[in-house]
Design a protein around this motif. Structure first.
Motif, PDB file in Angstrom:
ATOM      1  N   SER A 121      39.836  32.453  51.388  1.00 46.81           N
ATOM      2  CA  SER A 121      39.050  32.559  50.163  1.00 46.81           C
ATOM      3  C   SER A 121      37.819  33.400  50.451  1.00 46.81           C
ATOM      4  CB  SER A 121      38.635  31.179  49.639  1.00 46.81           C
ATOM      5  OG  SER A 121      37.848  30.495  50.603  1.00 46.81           O
ATOM      6  N   SER A 131      36.689  33.548  44.787  1.00 49.97           N
ATOM      7  CA  SER A 131      38.121  33.737  44.606  1.00 49.97           C
ATOM      8  C   SER A 131      38.869  32.414  44.702  1.00 49.97           C
ATOM      9  CB  SER A 131      38.657  34.694  45.672  1.00 49.97           C
ATOM     10  OG  SER A 131      38.701  34.041  46.941  1.00 49.97           O
ATOM     11  N   HIS A 180      36.134  31.451  37.864  1.00 47.40           N
ATOM     12  CA  HIS A 180      35.691  31.878  39.196  1.00 47.40           C
ATOM     13  C   HIS A 180      34.218  32.265  39.233  1.00 47.40           C
ATOM     14  CE1 HIS A 180      39.782  31.908  40.725  1.00 47.40           C
ATOM     15  NE2 HIS A 180      40.163  32.574  39.647  1.00 47.40           N
TER      16      HIS A 180
END
Length: 424
Positions: A214, A207, A167
């Motif tokens: 998101s 994320s 991420h």
């Protein structure tokens, strides 16, 4: 037939494989230079390689040439495009191959009413490496250059260079405050006056998608341009810019709406008292891209804030992040600025589409500055793009721009440009 068979055997000897004849997991345009595409891991690697998530129209397509390892854990792609553009300005000209509306002469200059130009400077080459998922997530390494050089010449210039691990992204990439998919498709590489398209050094956390939602946040190396006057000066920045966004996507991610924000602490020195000061800048942006009906799509954004000149195309590097606070010698202020773009795109076929868009950038709170200070710019684009075949794209575009200064005087310009782009 014998010649065709001999040619195929020669390709195999060189390690070159026509992708669709080996594995249906690879796109038809892919050419495997080395490695076995039959390895199970390469299916997800190539899917990640060809993903256009968060990419803008200007970003190159996935690489044509692939190197795959024997274990199915790593894929390396080499790609880019050659882009040749010719342009003609009439009834007012911009003295640049890129269409900056802030460069339109005000008032209109009779000696600069026409201009012919051509460039291949925005051709690009990139490398992209993708690994299978690891304990900390998939690793993606991306390096992109173009040939814009300095002072209008040709020469390699780094455009993006980053690594993503799971991420987290580290390197030079499009700012978290910018929404690539909502940007207007244009032949012109500068893009609309009010568009947000900055690229910064950053560390970003993004994320996973959860039921369409998101989010992302980053710390980015600030780039700031001031108009200081005689009682203040620009100094090194002390704090990173902090942009973030929350997004909701639907239609398999093709459509989304995004709310973004940014916080800036801009450093300068007050020469009247010999002290350093900070001025807080901030911005918000609502952006969207959505399929409406059939082949019709909407794209656009509205951006507003203070001290965000760096992030708006027409205001970037023009000295508008901070300006003098007249009446308070030595003090600088973050002027208000707005930028917005709205447009429609219609896909007639998979190979042919047209679009039209309007964009505006505006600066507020400039009283006391010189009469030739920028007030607002407008950018109107109408274009058509046709993929002759998979990798050859032709484009034709009309641009109209206006600039108005705080004096009330204005200037205008018109441009027609044509593009040939071949991706590899």
């Amino acid at each position: 037939m014998k010649k065709l068979l001999a040619f195929f055997l020669l390709l195999q000897t060189m390690g070159v494989t026509v992708a669709q004849s080996v594995s249906d997991s690879l796109p038809e345009r892919a050419v495997v230079v080395s490695g076995d595409p039959g390895q199970p891991g390469h299916r997800s690697n190539v899917a990640a390689m060809y993903s256009r998530e968060n990419l803008a129209f200007e970003d190159p397509a996935a690489p044509r040439f692939l190197f795959l390892d024997k274990k199915g854990s790593v894929a390396l792609g080499i790609g880019g495009y050659l882009k040749a553009t010719g342009m003609y300005d009439f009834d007012g000209a911009v003295d640049n191959n890129d269409y900056y509306t802030n460069l339109i002469p005000v008032p209109t200059d009779p000696s600069q009413r026409q201009r012919f130009g051509a460039t291949a400077a925005h051709s690009t080459i990139f490398l992209k490496l993708v690994t299978a998922p690891t304990r900390v997530g998939r690793v993606i390494v991306y390096i992109q250059t173009n040939f814009t050089g300095d002072n209008g010449g040709y020469g390699l210039e780094l455009k993006q260079a980053y690594v993503t691990v799971g991420h987290v992204t580290l390197g030079k990439a499009r700012s978290t405050f910018a929404d690539g998919p909502s940007m207007a498709p244009t032949v012109d590489d500068q893009g609309p006056a009010g568009q947000v398209s900055a690229k910064n050094m950053m560390v970003q956390y993004a994320s996973s998608d959860y039921k369409g939602f998101s989010a992302a946040i980053s710390a980015e190396l600030p780039s700031a341009s001031y108009t200081t006057g005689s009682s203040a000066k620009s100094i090194a920045q002390r704090f990173p810019d902090i942009p973030l966004y929350v997004q909701y996507a639907w239609n398999k991610g093709v459509s989304h709406v995004r709310l973004s924000g940014i916080l800036r602490e801009l450093s300068y020195r007050d020469l009247t008292v010999g002290k350093n000061h900070f001025e807080t800048g901030w911005g918000v942006q609502l952006s969207a891209v959505a399929d409406i009906v059939g082949g019709l799509k909407f794209f656009g954004h509205y951006t507003y804030g203070r001290g965000i000149g760096h992030y708006i195309n027409d205001l970037s590097d023009e000295g508008f992040d901070l300006i003098p606070d007249y009446g308070n010698p030595g003090k600088l202020k973050a002027p208000a600025a707005a930028g917005w773009t709205a447009g429609l795109q219609y896909n007639f076929t998979d190979k042919f589409f047209m679009s039209g868009s309007y964009s505006r950038a505006q600066l507020y709170g400039t009283s006391g500055m010189a009469d030739d200070t920028y007030r607002y710019g407008q950018y109107i684009a109408a274009n058509a793009f046709y993929n002759v075949w998979g990798d050859l794209r032709l484009g034709l575009e009309y641009l109209h721009g206006t600039r108005k200064d705080i004096s009330g005087l204005s200037g205008k310009s018109n441009r027609i440009e044509a593009m040939l782009q071949y991706s590899f």
